[in-house]
Design an enzyme around this catalytic site. Structure first.
Site, PDB file in Angstrom:
ATOM      1  N   CYS A  69      38.459  37.672 -10.736  1.00 21.49           N
ATOM      2  CA  CYS A  69      38.273  39.200 -11.088  1.00 21.49           C
ATOM      3  C   CYS A  69      37.479  38.930 -12.545  1.00 21.49           C
ATOM      4  O   CYS A  69      36.188  38.668 -12.506  1.00 21.49           O
ATOM      5  CB  CYS A  69      39.630  39.794 -11.279  1.00 21.49           C
ATOM      6  SG  CYS A  69      39.223  41.520 -11.086  1.00 21.49           S
ATOM      7  N   HIS A 115      41.186  39.099  -6.218  1.00 19.66           N
ATOM      8  CA  HIS A 115      42.352  38.125  -6.603  1.00 19.66           C
ATOM      9  C   HIS A 115      43.033  37.427  -5.399  1.00 19.66           C
ATOM     10  O   HIS A 115      43.915  37.746  -4.997  1.00 19.66           O
ATOM     11  CB  HIS A 115      43.523  39.203  -7.198  1.00 19.66           C
ATOM     12  CG  HIS A 115      43.290  39.603  -8.310  1.00 19.66           C
ATOM     13  ND1 HIS A 115      43.444  39.244  -9.841  1.00 19.66           N
ATOM     14  CD2 HIS A 115      42.578  41.029  -8.681  1.00 19.66           C
ATOM     15  CE1 HIS A 115      43.024  39.901 -10.636  1.00 19.66           C
ATOM     16  NE2 HIS A 115      42.568  40.951 -10.236  1.00 19.66           N
ATOM     17  N   GLU A 119      44.584  34.965  -5.465  1.00 21.23           N
ATOM     18  CA  GLU A 119      45.913  34.375  -5.827  1.00 21.23           C
ATOM     19  C   GLU A 119      47.189  35.239  -5.188  1.00 21.23           C
ATOM     20  O   GLU A 119      48.122  34.611  -4.934  1.00 21.23           O
ATOM     21  CB  GLU A 119      46.129  34.252  -7.212  1.00 21.23           C
ATOM     22  CG  GLU A 119      46.228  35.465  -8.143  1.00 21.23           C
ATOM     23  CD  GLU A 119      45.166  36.094  -8.558  1.00 21.23           C
ATOM     24  OE1 GLU A 119      44.007  35.760  -7.993  1.00 21.23           O
ATOM     25  OE2 GLU A 119      44.949  36.950  -9.473  1.00 21.23           O
TER      26      GLU A 119
HETATM   27  N1  GLN Z   1      38.958  44.217 -16.729  1.00 17.66           N
HETATM   28  C1  GLN Z   1      38.115  44.045 -15.575  1.00 17.66           C
HETATM   29  C2  GLN Z   1      37.815  45.278 -14.564  1.00 17.66           C
HETATM   30  O1  GLN Z   1      38.500  46.395 -14.581  1.00 17.66           O
HETATM   31  C3  GLN Z   1      38.741  43.038 -14.683  1.00 17.66           C
HETATM   32  C4  GLN Z   1      39.978  43.365 -14.043  1.00 17.66           C
HETATM   33  C5  GLN Z   1      40.768  42.224 -13.671  1.00 17.66           C
HETATM   34  O2  GLN Z   1      40.632  41.053 -13.936  1.00 17.66           O
HETATM   35  N2  GLN Z   1      41.750  42.502 -12.894  1.00 17.66           N
HETATM   36  O3  GLN Z   1      36.914  45.437 -13.816  1.00 17.66           O
END
Ligand code: GLN
Length: 535
Positions: free
Chosen positions: A381, A507, A509
């Site tokens: 992410c 994600h 994970e």
């Molecule tokens: N802050 C970034 C976004 O909103 C990444 C979010 C995250 O890593 N979950 O896109």
């Protein structure tokens, strides 16, 4: 349908969620269908707006629900697929009831905790049970007995057991039996008192799960049994695990917890062999090889902030028969001391998700270091966005490139707000959330790992790769190996001239399991082992 309620006593952080999940594992190994849900007594509607320091990781489900990290344990320890129904907070209950009251559903009546709040809680137990049909529903009540905010939940489960019949309900209380070293003794009083609190509400626990650093002697068990009015065989010892949380089901099985539960609930299925689980635990505890991974983030002193990531690393490690030693690196320390200083001795670098600009320059330096030193890199992410920013600044020479999350005025917004996010004002549950399909591009490393073209992965973000830079970056060696089926959103990036460098907008994970490691984590750990051998 049978119901198990898990409450906690004395202190928080006893591993109630883990215990509930482990019991789920054991019941599944009796061929039972198991679903687990969690009630959280706080007033936030969901944990999505809470800081990891308050709450640990926010675990995201397929349907986009932002939930408590215990739901991660539930999904990893059992086969159940959870939805937003499986995590109820007081905030949600009050939100529902107040909306109903304003609509006029209670006209003429006073709206009260009993019966309106308790009815709403019971409804939620039934809603999940109805979806399952036949099986066992384990409901964990967050917090500790004696908390004011937990009372409506305890009252609701008491009423519920009356309604469905006492034989269909099993109350399990997780408690602490502290060891006082100066006296050289285990102390049972806190347990007695927390059970007394439960009895005051009208709940008689059928089993006590005693969290302890020292084995419970026969005398201690007898004492707990007598004072707490629980049969001695239902005083269950749950020692701190020496190596891995995946030992917990095996430990509880030795104490015959599943026998006790099944006997009470009149479930006659015999236990099945747990060979696969034993095998997995053995590979976690006694692996042949070793690798070290730097996790570069900002909540480094908090074990719970990146829970699912650590678990995914363990799953992938077990697959390769290797121990994964995690080196927690605070991104701000990289800013202070330089990337090489902090990262030269590790075999792989992982940059997890995150929000806000604190530490981002350190993370960018970490990605740059991985790119140049050819160390395996996995960006999750924010970690993908970081890799893109590094590439933009140092390969495409757009030195002021940034994400508009960190600098709205950047001349090169290589990461920018998703179109749908531009008009959103509310912070709660308003990100791009949950499972979205992603198409994998043939011939890429990603395709090799997934071995399928369409995948589904869970998201939680507002920003995305800015397609205006796609051509330019492709020409310079960035590979866009996965994207939304319509092709408008970039989901996965790789680097061409690098042994293993992947960033994903989702994600992974959240979908890794003990004997089914996630392909990206599996590939990453495999690559770090190769890197280590070369080193
Ligand atoms: N802050 C970034 C976004 O909103 C990444 C979010 C995250 O890593 N979950 O896109």
């Amino acid at each position: 349908m049978k119901y198990i309620f898990v409450t906690g006593g004395v202190i928080s952080s006893l591993g109630k969620g883990l215990t509930a999940a482990a019991l789920g594992t054991l019941l599944e190994h009796r061929g039972l269908k198991v679903v687990i849900q969690k009630f959280d007594p706080y007033l936030n509607v969901d944990p999505g707006t809470m800081n990891p320091y308050q709450h640990g990781e926010v675990y995201v489900l397929d349907d986009g629900a932002e939930t408590d990290l215990d739901l991660g344990h539930y999904e990893r320890f059992t086969h159940c697929r959870l939805s937003r129904k499986n995590n109820l907070t007081s905030g949600q209950i009050y939100e529902t009831i107040i909306a109903q009251e304003r609509r006029g559903d209670y006209l003429g009546k006073t709206v009260q905790v009993v019966p309106h709040v308790t009815n709403e809680i019971k409804k939620r137990i039934r809603a999940v049970a109805d979806d399952v049909g036949k099986g066992v529903l384990i409901t964990e009540i967050g917090g500790t007995t004696g908390d004011i905010e937990g009372l409506p939940f305890l009252e609701a489960i008491r009423q519920f057991s009356l309604e469905v019949g006492h034989d269909n309900v099993f109350f399990m209380h997780v408690t602490l039996v502290p060891y006082i070293s100066v006296a050289g003794e285990l102390k049972t009083k806190p347990t007695q008192q927390s059970v007394a609190k439960l009895r005051e509400i009208g709940i008689m626990p059928h089993a006590l799960i005693c969290r302890t650093e020292q084995p419970l002697s026969r005398e201690v068990r007898q004492k707990i049994s007598m004072f707490c009015n629980v049969p001695i065989e239902a005083v269950i010892e749950e020692m701190d695990v020496a190596h891995s949380i995946y030992e917990v089901p095996l430990m509880l099985q030795k104490e015959k917890l599943d026998d006790i539960v099944c006997r009470h609930l009149r479930l006659h299925q015999r236990p099945l062999k747990m060979n696969a689980w034993h095998g997995f635990v053995k590979r976690v505890i006694k692996p042949k090889y070793k690798t070290t991974i730097a996790v570069v983030g900002k909540y480094m002193d908090l074990q719970d902030a990146y829970k699912s990531i650590y678990e995914s690393l363990t799953h992938a490690g077990a697959h390769h028969d290797c121990a994964v030693e995690v080196v927690n690196v605070d991104a701000e320390h990289i800013e202070r001391d330089g990337a090489a200083n902090k990262l030269k001795n590790v075999d792989g670098i992982l940059v997890p998700g995150g929000f806000g600009d604190r530490g981002t320059e350190g993370k960018i330096a970490a990605a740059a270091y991985a790119r140049k030193s050819k160390k395996p890199y996995l960006g999750l992410c924010l970690g993908m966005q970081i890799a893109v920013i590094d590439f933009a600044r140092h390969v495409a020479k757009l030195s002021k490139a940034n994400s508009t999350e960190f600098n709205v005025y950047t001349p090169h917004p290589v990461i920018s707000l998703l179109e749908e996010q531009k008009t959103i004002q509310h912070k709660g549950a308003s990100m791009r959330l949950g499972a979205w399909p992603c198409r994998i591009i043939k011939g890429t490393r990603t395709a090799e790992l997934y071995r399928q073209t369409m995948i589904s992965e869970r998201h939680r973000h507002r920003y995305e790769f800015n397609n205006l830079y796609r051509r330019q970056f492709e020409d310079l060696g960035m590979i866009f190996s996965g994207g939304s089926p319509r092709g408008d959103l970039i989901e996965i990036v790789e680097l061409r001239n690098h042994p293993w460098f992947i960033g994903c907008q989702f994600h992974p994970e959240f979908q890794s399991k003990p004997n089914r490691p996630h392909p990206l984590f599996r590939g990453f750990i495999g690559a770090t082992l190769n890197a280590r051998r070369k080193r």
